[in-house]
Design a protein around this motif. Structure first.
Motif, PDB file in Angstrom:
ATOM      1  N   HIS A   1      -5.235  -3.413   9.672  1.00 10.22           N
ATOM      2  CA  HIS A   1      -5.558  -2.113   9.190  1.00 10.22           C
ATOM      3  C   HIS A   1      -4.464  -1.805   8.201  1.00 10.22           C
ATOM      4  O   HIS A   1      -4.665  -1.025   7.096  1.00 10.22           O
ATOM      5  CB  HIS A   1      -5.486  -0.814  10.109  1.00 10.22           C
ATOM      6  CG  HIS A   1      -6.585  -0.977  11.133  1.00 10.22           C
ATOM      7  ND1 HIS A   1      -7.660  -0.282  11.011  1.00 10.22           N
ATOM      8  CD2 HIS A   1      -6.906  -1.897  12.127  1.00 10.22           C
ATOM      9  CE1 HIS A   1      -8.521  -0.448  12.098  1.00 10.22           C
ATOM     10  NE2 HIS A   1      -8.067  -1.360  12.755  1.00 10.22           N
TER      11      HIS A   1
ATOM     12  N   TYR B   1      -6.534   3.894   9.380  1.00  8.85           N
ATOM     13  CA  TYR B   1      -7.585   3.327  10.697  1.00  8.85           C
ATOM     14  C   TYR B   1      -8.918   3.283   9.893  1.00  8.85           C
ATOM     15  O   TYR B   1      -9.595   4.177   9.848  1.00  8.85           O
ATOM     16  CB  TYR B   1      -7.556   4.501  11.703  1.00  8.85           C
ATOM     17  CG  TYR B   1      -8.254   4.078  12.936  1.00  8.85           C
ATOM     18  CD1 TYR B   1      -7.720   2.852  13.518  1.00  8.85           C
ATOM     19  CD2 TYR B   1      -9.138   4.502  13.610  1.00  8.85           C
ATOM     20  CE1 TYR B   1      -8.439   2.462  14.514  1.00  8.85           C
ATOM     21  CE2 TYR B   1      -9.549   4.500  14.806  1.00  8.85           C
ATOM     22  CZ  TYR B   1      -9.312   3.140  15.401  1.00  8.85           C
ATOM     23  OH  TYR B   1      -9.872   2.723  16.667  1.00  8.85           O
ATOM     24  N   TRP B   2      -9.239   1.947   9.644  1.00  8.11           N
ATOM     25  CA  TRP B   2     -10.285   1.690   8.967  1.00  8.11           C
ATOM     26  C   TRP B   2     -11.548   1.433   9.690  1.00  8.11           C
ATOM     27  O   TRP B   2     -11.553   0.712  10.662  1.00  8.11           O
ATOM     28  CB  TRP B   2     -10.032   0.538   8.132  1.00  8.11           C
ATOM     29  CG  TRP B   2      -8.976   0.682   6.875  1.00  8.11           C
ATOM     30  CD1 TRP B   2      -7.520   0.354   7.148  1.00  8.11           C
ATOM     31  CD2 TRP B   2      -9.133   1.037   5.955  1.00  8.11           C
ATOM     32  NE1 TRP B   2      -7.067   1.010   5.968  1.00  8.11           N
ATOM     33  CE2 TRP B   2      -7.974   1.368   4.975  1.00  8.11           C
ATOM     34  CE3 TRP B   2     -10.245   1.693   4.764  1.00  8.11           C
ATOM     35  CZ2 TRP B   2      -7.625   1.542   3.367  1.00  8.11           C
ATOM     36  CZ3 TRP B   2     -10.262   1.838   3.651  1.00  8.11           C
ATOM     37  CH2 TRP B   2      -9.050   1.782   2.893  1.00  8.11           C
TER      38      TRP B   2
END
Length: 430
Positions: A356, A171-172
């Protein structure tokens, strides 16, 4: 005498009816094709025989895994060019090349390829290829499939995944590292599940224990993690002991269908449901529903494919099924939501993390390429090539909206009808 590469390019363009978007370097050292494009290297005649005996994705995969075929230039650019030659030309009659065999000129071109390829004997399959005739999704076959993929070696996975040892979509943020992005993913799952001190969490497909460790350490829950991989379980138990959390975390080598010690307050299923199979998916959903207390929550984190006009035409990806995830099946997100609701769940939130996963896969490829020689020593050259190809090709599939990644939050809503979720759930409070 004309070099093999020039002859190959000429035949390929005749088959395709269009200029070749890549260069070819043949076993005799000759090279032909448009300058400045990626180079497909046929190290020997066996590479051509593999492509002739199994045209399309599987033949290409066999040539790549065996080392008979290589690519020079940017890997992603090369794969996109090859996709235009193979995957995007496939049709209901067996693919563009096979369909073109109706043309006498094309048949003559194929004859020339056969002469170039040498003795007409099909090369042996690479040893990394899984062989079976049916997709059963029994406990035994599922355990074999999981072992094929996850028991490659913990040292190899440490190299690819990095310190987080999380093998699913991160989860960027704009400037995050892989480790922080994976930590943020685990925290996102915990927050969506609303985990609180003292609750029980079942982590289905617990991998190397990262979710269990995060949930117990950061949220004070008691966790049971189940996996079919003995190597994963051994590694996870060691991590749990080193963290001093054996009183809060139990790691089992167990099929989710055999878990019988509910109820649980929450269940996380992260990157596991792809292994369940279409025929078994409703059973999977019902089993998890039964393991939750009323008001309990499920966070299902799963890859999705695009829907087909006729879903009966869905076929497993040949290369992925043979080399990466045996028996792995993907479903459209709508099908997954429907099956969860048929099992009794109330689906409360669906969040797409497609981009993501593309970022995550590209980072894993960087890790693999940066330590390539070590990866080859740890897993063997064929297995290392499998992982490099599948991760890079998958990154392109997520970027191109051919694949998606969704987190589905579902609740075993009590008979009274109130889910217990906040009125504004995307704040993830309450």
């Amino acid at each position: 005498m004309t070099g093999a590469a020039t002859r190959l390019v000429g035949v390929a363009e005749k088959l395709l009816g269009a200029p070749l978007p890549v260069q070819i370097r043949a076993w005799d050292g000759s090279q032909a094709g448009p300058p400045g494009t990626p180079v497909v290297v046929l190290h020997n005649r066996r590479a051509l025989r593999r492509l002739l005996f199994k045209p399309g994705e599987l033949g290409l995969g066999r040539a790549w895994v065996s080392g008979d075929l290589g690519l020079e230039g940017d890997l992603y650019t090369a794969l996109q060019a090859i996709a235009g030659l193979i995957w995007e030309r496939e049709d209901g009659e067996g693919g563009g090349v096979l369909h073109a065999l109706r043309d006498p000129g094309v048949r003559a071109a194929i004859g020339e390829l056969i002469k170039l390829a040498g003795p007409p004997l099909p090369p042996p399959r690479p040893p990394e290829e899984v062989r079976r005739s049916r997709h059963l999704h029994t406990r035994r076959s599922d355990k074999r499939a999981i072992s094929h993929h996850y028991d490659v070696g913990n040292d190899f996975y440490e190299l690819v995944l990095g310190p987080s040892m999380v093998y699913s979509c991160a989860y960027w943020s704009e400037d995050g590292t892989l480790e922080t992005a994976q930590r943020d993913k685990l925290e996102l799952v915990c927050t969506k599940l609303g985990l609180r001190e003292g609750q029980r969490l079942l982590d289905v497909g617990c991998g190397w224990g990262s979710m269990a460790l995060h949930a117990a350490r950061e949220h004070g829950v008691h966790v049971v993690g189940v996996t079919l991989s003995q190597e994963q379980a051994t590694y996870a138990r060691k991590r749990v002991a080193e963290a001093g959390l054996t009183d809060r975390i139990e790691i089992r080598v167990q099929d989710y269908r055999d878990v019988a010690d509910g109820p649980y307050d929450a269940i996380s299923s992260i990157g596991m449901a792809e292994h369940v199979g279409a025929q078994s998916y409703l059973e999977y959903a019902r089993d998890l529903y039964a393991l939750l207390r009323p008001g309990g929550k499920l966070l299902n984190h799963q890859i999705a494919r695009r829907p087909l006009i006729d879903e009966s035409e869905y076929q497993l990806d040949g290369f992925i099924d043979a080399y990466v995830f045996p028996d792995g099946e993907l479903a459209p997100i709508g099908t997954t939501v429907t099956q969860l609701e048929r099992a009794g769940f109330e689906v409360r939130d669906v969040e797409s993390l497609r981009e993501h996963y593309a970022l995550t896969l590209r980072r894993w490829v960087v890790n693999l390429e940066a330590q390539w020689d070590l990866a080859v020593r740890l897993a063997g050259p064929g297995r290392a090539r499998v992982w490099r190809l599948y991760m890079a090709a998958s990154a392109l599939a997520f970027e191109g909206n051919e694949l998606g990644l969704n987190q589905v939050l579902a609740v075993r809503t009590p008979d009274g009808g109130m889910s217990g979720l906040p009125l504004r759930p995307r704040t993830w409070h309450g």
